[in-house]
Each structure stands twice: as structure tokens, then as C-alpha cells.
Design a protein around this motif. Structure first.
Motif, PDB file in Angstrom:
ATOM      1  N   PRO A 238       0.803  -1.229   0.000  1.00 24.50           N
ATOM      2  CA  PRO A 238       0.000   0.000   0.000  1.00 24.50           C
ATOM      3  C   PRO A 238       0.833   1.276   0.000  1.00 24.50           C
ATOM      4  O   PRO A 238       0.521   2.226  -0.733  1.00 24.50           O
ATOM      5  N   GLN A 239       1.897   1.327   0.803  1.00 28.56           N
ATOM      6  CA  GLN A 239       2.714   2.533   0.879  1.00 28.56           C
ATOM      7  C   GLN A 239       3.414   2.812  -0.455  1.00 28.56           C
ATOM      8  O   GLN A 239       3.488   3.957  -0.897  1.00 28.56           O
ATOM      9  N   ARG A 240       3.923   1.750  -1.100  1.00 32.57           N
ATOM     10  CA  ARG A 240       4.593   1.933  -2.398  1.00 32.57           C
ATOM     11  C   ARG A 240       3.583   2.329  -3.475  1.00 32.57           C
ATOM     12  O   ARG A 240       3.886   3.147  -4.356  1.00 32.57           O
ATOM     13  N   ILE A 241       2.404   1.730  -3.437  1.00 34.08           N
ATOM     14  CA  ILE A 241       1.355   2.078  -4.399  1.00 34.08           C
ATOM     15  C   ILE A 241       1.032   3.567  -4.293  1.00 34.08           C
ATOM     16  O   ILE A 241       0.915   4.265  -5.296  1.00 34.08           O
ATOM     17  N   LYS A 242       0.938   4.053  -3.062  1.00 29.70           N
ATOM     18  CA  LYS A 242       0.658   5.474  -2.812  1.00 29.70           C
ATOM     19  C   LYS A 242       1.831   6.338  -3.259  1.00 29.70           C
ATOM     20  O   LYS A 242       1.658   7.356  -3.945  1.00 29.70           O
ATOM     21  N   GLU A 243       3.039   5.944  -2.873  1.00 22.11           N
ATOM     22  CA  GLU A 243       4.241   6.725  -3.192  1.00 22.11           C
ATOM     23  C   GLU A 243       4.435   6.868  -4.700  1.00 22.11           C
ATOM     24  O   GLU A 243       4.768   7.947  -5.195  1.00 22.11           O
ATOM     25  N   ASN A 244       4.226   5.794  -5.431  1.00 24.29           N
ATOM     26  CA  ASN A 244       4.425   5.831  -6.890  1.00 24.29           C
ATOM     27  C   ASN A 244       3.474   6.791  -7.585  1.00 24.29           C
ATOM     28  O   ASN A 244       3.755   7.267  -8.693  1.00 24.29           O
ATOM     29  N   PHE A 245       2.358   7.060  -6.939  1.00 28.57           N
ATOM     30  CA  PHE A 245       1.350   7.948  -7.523  1.00 28.57           C
ATOM     31  C   PHE A 245       1.654   9.420  -7.237  1.00 28.57           C
ATOM     32  O   PHE A 245       1.120  10.310  -7.892  1.00 28.57           O
ATOM     33  N   GLU A 246       2.545   9.664  -6.277  1.00 30.15           N
ATOM     34  CA  GLU A 246       2.821  11.039  -5.845  1.00 30.15           C
ATOM     35  C   GLU A 246       4.027  11.621  -6.582  1.00 30.15           C
ATOM     36  O   GLU A 246       5.089  11.872  -6.006  1.00 30.15           O
ATOM     37  N   ILE A 247       3.839  11.853  -7.876  1.00 27.98           N
ATOM     38  CA  ILE A 247       4.936  12.346  -8.712  1.00 27.98           C
ATOM     39  C   ILE A 247       4.554  13.620  -9.476  1.00 27.98           C
ATOM     40  O   ILE A 247       5.234  14.009 -10.432  1.00 27.98           O
ATOM     41  N   PHE A 248       3.492  14.275  -9.009  1.00 25.45           N
ATOM     42  CA  PHE A 248       3.004  15.447  -9.726  1.00 25.45           C
ATOM     43  C   PHE A 248       3.238  16.756  -8.972  1.00 25.45           C
ATOM     44  O   PHE A 248       2.815  17.818  -9.418  1.00 25.45           O
ATOM     45  N   ASP A 249       3.944  16.688  -7.842  1.00 29.65           N
ATOM     46  CA  ASP A 249       4.175  17.887  -7.049  1.00 29.65           C
ATOM     47  C   ASP A 249       5.623  18.380  -7.150  1.00 29.65           C
ATOM     48  O   ASP A 249       6.072  19.194  -6.343  1.00 29.65           O
ATOM     49  N   PHE A 250       6.365  17.891  -8.128  1.00 32.94           N
ATOM     50  CA  PHE A 250       7.720  18.379  -8.376  1.00 32.94           C
ATOM     51  C   PHE A 250       8.063  18.160  -9.847  1.00 32.94           C
ATOM     52  O   PHE A 250       7.347  17.459 -10.565  1.00 32.94           O
ATOM     53  N   LYS A 251       9.154  18.757 -10.292  1.00 29.92           N
ATOM     54  CA  LYS A 251       9.578  18.626 -11.688  1.00 29.92           C
ATOM     55  C   LYS A 251      11.088  18.496 -11.758  1.00 29.92           C
ATOM     56  O   LYS A 251      11.818  19.195 -11.033  1.00 29.92           O
TER      57      LYS A 251
END
Length: 282
Positions: A238-251
Motif C-alpha cells: 500500500p505505501q509503495r502504491i501510494k508513493e508511486n502515484f505522488e509524482i506530480f508535485d515536483f519537476k
């Protein structure tokens, strides 16, 4: 959630959830978890042996089926017109769905396995075009097709493949093939985005991750989507699934991108479209 508009007019999220090796109850739960975390693109294949679990995960989730884009694939031992129709029906039944959003030829026929590989791919594609025309598939595409396979298919295809899912990760990202696809309106989709775990050992990626206060996996996934390429990371945690989705707040900066682009080969699967069923040892 950023989306890409495909050549057929359909929209697809730039990040999805891969299900390779996700079977049994773990497979069902991981799909439900991914959908709960916001993923709307779910990728499976007949060869993965988990279409039933993926279908159950979708059915048991609280997300409307219309919001979910489901991809499955035609295995390379089932190529041909009649074989494709039968394989598709088998996948549809196992998934328990009325239609499939995206159907891909998993690997192209090649000269090693077919006396006329061009015709075999063309016959498979003709069946998929008919299924699309009948409304059973929304988008048709390919996987692991090199330029030579695509150019041969162009001679007979009435519908251009919307997607080419290829091995694409730091250390092996096939830039020439990617550019050819994009020039012809074909969207590239990445499999094995974390190079079978090899990225975690790389000091360049570790340094970039530290700079952005992100994980190495987030850096790799962000690098892929900044190449306008769809990515489908897989995880059962679950934590990795969530983490992998959080890639839109940086560039990533241009320098970051260049550094990752130029990394030496690592994590290459050794699988080549012209060599199956053999795997080239690397």
C-alpha cells in the motif's frame, strides 16, 4: 491527474498500475488498493495469469467501471486472425467485463517463429480492428514492436496503433524507437520502469532523489512522464502504491533529465522482439 490524448481520440492517464506477478488474493487486493489511491489505468495480460483477479479487484472496488481503463494483451503464441478473436474472448470472460478499454499485441511475430511474420501480425491486427469496430475494444495498440514491425504493419493497417508499450527505464529507454513512435502519432508506454530494481543502486539517481526530497522510484517515474511516456509501476505494498502515484508535485530540471538520459545501460531485461522465445543473456 495528467492525461494523454491518443491518436484515436481517447484519453489515458499518464500513470497506471501494473499487475505483473500479482495473483491470487494479493492481486485482487492490490488492484482495489490502487483504485482507492486514485489510479484509473490498470494493466494486465493473458500471460500474467491474473485476469480473473484483476477483474475481481475492479468489481469489488468502489470505483465506477466507466472511470477505469483496463488494458490486457494478446500473447505471442496466439497470433493470427482466428486465434486473436478466441484469445480476446477468453480474456474478456476472465476479466468479467463487457468490453476492454485497451488491447495490445504483447509481442510481434518474428522470422524465427513464423514463415511470414508480417502476415501473422497483420492478421492479428485485422481481428483487433474488427473488435474495435464492434465496440468490444476502445483502443488497440501493440507492445514490444520495433520500427521494422510497425512499418510492416502500416502497409495493411486501417487503424494506426495508438500505443506501443516497450521496455523504457533509466539505463535502457530506446530513444530512437520512442521518437519514431511519436513521429507517427503512437504514444509510448513504459514497462519495467524501475529496471528490475537496478535503479535503487545508482548513485546519480540517489543524488537527484536527495536533491528533490523524493525516493529513487519517484525520480524514475517522473523522468518517464516528462518524456511524455505513460508509466505503469507495479507493487503490492500500500505505501509503495501510494508513493508511486505522488509524482506530480515536483519537476525534474533539464540537467536532471540529461543526467538520467545519459546513464549507462542497466536493468535491461535481455528480451528482444526478434529473438523470442530465447532471452539474450546480458
Amino acid at each position: 491527474m495528467k492525461e494523454i490524448t491518443l491518436i484515436d481520440g481517447n484519453n489515458i492517464p499518464i500513470i497506471g498500475f501494473g499487475t505483473y506477478k500479482s495473483t491470487n488474493q494479493e492481486g485482487i487486493q492490490s488492484v482495489k488498493e490502487a483504485l482507492a489511491k486514485g489510479y484509473r489505468l490498470i494493466d494486465t495480460a493473458a500471460k500474467y495469469g491474473n485476469e480473473e483477479e484483476v477483474g475481481k479487484g475492479i468489481c469489488e472496488s468502489e470505483v465506477d467501471r466507466k472511470e477505469i481503463i483496463v488494458t490486457t494483451k494478446l500473447w505471442r503464441e496466439n497470433l493470427g486472425y482466428k486465434e486473436t478473436l478466441q484469445a480476446f474472448n477468453n480474456s474478456l470472460k476472465k476479466l468479467g467485463l463487457d468490453y476492454i478499454d485497451m488491447y495490445l499485441i504483447h509481442w510481434p511475430a518474428n522470422a524465427k517463429n513464423y514463415s511470414n511474420w508480417q502476415k501473422t501480425n497483420a492478421d492479428s491486427w485485422r481481428a483487433m480492428e474488427e473488435l474495435k469496430a464492434d465496440g468490444k475494444i476502445k483502443t488497440i495498440g501493440v507492445s514490444n514492436f520495433w520500427q521494422e514491425h510497425l512499418e510492416a504493419l502500416f502497409h495493411t493497417a486501417n487503424v494506426i496503433p495508438a500505443i506501443n508499450q516497450i521496455e523504457f527505464h533509466p539505463g535502457y529507454w530506446q530513444p530512437q524507437l520512442s521518437e519514431f513512435c511519436k513521429t507517427n502519432g503512437i504514444t509510448v508506454e513504459s514497462w519495467s520502469p524501475l529496471a528490475r530494481g537496478k535503479v535503487f543502486e545508482n548513485p546519480v539517481l540517489q543524488a537527484i532523489a536527495k536533491q528533490h526530497n523524493k525516493s529513487v522510484s519517484q525520480i524514475c517515474l517522473r523522468w518517464i512522464i516528462q518524456h511524455d511516456t505513460i508509466v505503469i509501476p507495479k507493487s503490492s505494498t500500500p505505501q509503495r502504491i501510494k508513493e508511486n502515484f505522488e509524482i506530480f508535485d515536483f519537476k525534474l530540471s533539464e540537467q536532471d533529465m540529461k543526467q538520467i538520459d545519459e546513464l549507462p545501460e542497466m536493468g535491461f531485461s535481455g528480451e528482444l522482439p526478434n529473438m523470442w522465445p530465447d532471452i539474450v543473456k546480458v
